[in-house]
Design an enzyme around this catalytic site. Sequence first.
Site, PDB file in Angstrom:
ATOM      1  N   ASP A 159      -4.063   1.683  -9.397  1.00  0.00           N
ATOM      2  CA  ASP A 159      -5.125   1.311  -8.601  1.00  0.00           C
ATOM      3  C   ASP A 159      -5.962   2.311  -8.092  1.00  0.00           C
ATOM      4  OD1 ASP A 159      -3.624  -0.274  -7.312  1.00  0.00           O
ATOM      5  OD2 ASP A 159      -3.177   0.859  -6.124  1.00  0.00           O
TER       6      ASP A 159
ATOM      7  N   SER B 120       0.197   4.691   2.427  1.00  0.00           N
ATOM      8  CA  SER B 120       0.913   3.194   1.654  1.00  0.00           C
ATOM      9  C   SER B 120      -0.557   2.569   1.338  1.00  0.00           C
ATOM     10  CB  SER B 120       2.103   2.907   2.926  1.00  0.00           C
ATOM     11  OG  SER B 120       1.074   2.512   3.938  1.00  0.00           O
ATOM     12  N   LYS B 121       0.552   1.058   1.025  1.00  0.00           N
ATOM     13  CA  LYS B 121      -0.327   0.186   0.182  1.00  0.00           C
ATOM     14  C   LYS B 121      -1.565  -0.330   1.314  1.00  0.00           C
ATOM     15  CE  LYS B 121       0.672  -1.140  -3.429  1.00  0.00           C
ATOM     16  NZ  LYS B 121      -0.848  -0.386  -4.117  1.00  0.00           N
ATOM     17  N   ARG B 122      -1.265   0.559   2.942  1.00  0.00           N
ATOM     18  CA  ARG B 122      -2.056  -0.456   3.920  1.00  0.00           C
ATOM     19  C   ARG B 122      -3.190   0.127   4.193  1.00  0.00           C
ATOM     20  NH1 ARG B 122      -0.747   1.824   9.150  1.00  0.00           N
ATOM     21  NH2 ARG B 122       0.845   3.303   8.663  1.00  0.00           N
TER      22      ARG B 122
ATOM     23  N   GLY C  68      -4.914   0.953   1.833  1.00  0.00           N
ATOM     24  CA  GLY C  68      -6.060   1.762   0.043  1.00  0.00           C
ATOM     25  C   GLY C  68      -5.093   1.583  -0.938  1.00  0.00           C
TER      26      GLY C  68
END
Length: 488
Positions: A264, A254-256, A258
């Site tokens: 992205d 997930s986003k956490r 990176g």
Amino acid sequence: MNVNDVRVRFAPSPTGSLHVGSARTALYNFLYARHCGGMMVLRIEDTDLKRSTSEHDASIISDLAWLGLRADEGPDVGGDHGPYRQSERAHLYEEAVQKLLAEGWAYPCFCPQERLDERKEQQLARGEMPKYDRTCLSLTPAEVEARLAAGEQAAIRFRVPDGEVTFEDLIHGPITFSSDVIGDFIIKRTDGGYSYNFAVVVDDAGMGITHVIRGEDHVTNTARQLMLFEALGRPAPRYGHHSLILAPDGSKLSKRHGATSIGDFKALGYLPAAMVNYLALLSWHPADEREKFSLDELIDEFDLSRVSKSPAIFDVHKLSWLNGLYIRELASADLYELIAPYLQQAGIELDPARREVVSEAVQANLVVLGDAPRYVSVFVEEVDPTACPCVESLRAPATGVVFEIAREVFADMPGEYLSSGEAKELLHRVVDAAKEQGVKGKAVYHPLRVALSGREEGPELFYLVGGLGKSTILARLEAASAFAAGRE
Ligand code: GLU
């Protein structure tokens, strides 16, 4: 079936940008289709009208194109099996609902949500698997008609047949579900929308899909979908469920952790060839030890039998390592084009005459294109070599001789900037002349590097000579000579 009759599909929901997990699904479908000489269909599953947006729809299509995974049929390219957006296919879903209703495979359900929730809680409290209790299956046609005429809203449920559903998964082998655990599920909601499982089956059937390659999170859907194929009297595709991508700590990526979307990674400066290569290797293993594969090589070698069942761990270091390999293969003019937007963002504008030499100079250092400004800065920053912490090395013995020779040789520079080859030649002249004066090796290179860049480390000296600019080189040498001579 002939292998080149293979038709696969990639079916993203445009509720977000293209995630690496979905990109890998797209890649495996693409590789499988190309390997077999078959076709890939892009189908946009935008039935969730609240969460789907046309921006995500467009960005998914452009990210796929950036990766080089263009579908043969889809909303952007057309084809004989369209429309390719689910929001434009309601008439086909309705036709299929009517067929199932007419043949007794489906029935209207008037149960209000609160009652369904209540029963679900009771079932759970009794330790039972929550499942629709078929209250509305026993309604007579006259009762149904009367309730509809009275304006009651009905959903349409599929009547799940008794027995087992078994299929041979192309990655996992045989998988069996008992229909005991599957309640009669909704295929058309009271709001008029069609359920995911239902729309997918109508589409896969209508689009002639022969192989469905998708994530393991869809395995339980497959049981429902196979029942629907059977009820609709359409041949089912074969299914292969690949494992999901996890973060190194074993949790869902997930986003956490990176970057997670193709957008992205693109913004950070990963190359599409490296992304594709890395995503392919996440669960697929080649027959040999090789790790670097072009898209064409992947097409040749890809095989579902080499796709592992174990979870794939996303290792950004390996992706970065591959990215560096691909960056080093670029021609310097191409590299410049790719790093130019990052330089521009950092306010760096390079004279056209030094773009190639500077690109070559930084090429070996770059892990991602976004690193470029950091490495290019040595060519553009204002530096007073006599003010740098390493200034004492300018006073080392014999630096005066080296600087004098260098000033003479560099005064001959044919232009403001040189190619790396021309710069190498000039530097050789400096080295040879210094040697004649008994100065060699580090005693030549080190003071020159400090004099030219104000740093003790950095690109090869000949790159500095080629890319700094004649006027800068001569001015810095003069300052350094004066300092060395104690005349500053
Ligand atoms: N639209 C579904 C998703 O994004 C894919 C469905 C499928 O592959 O069957 O998860």
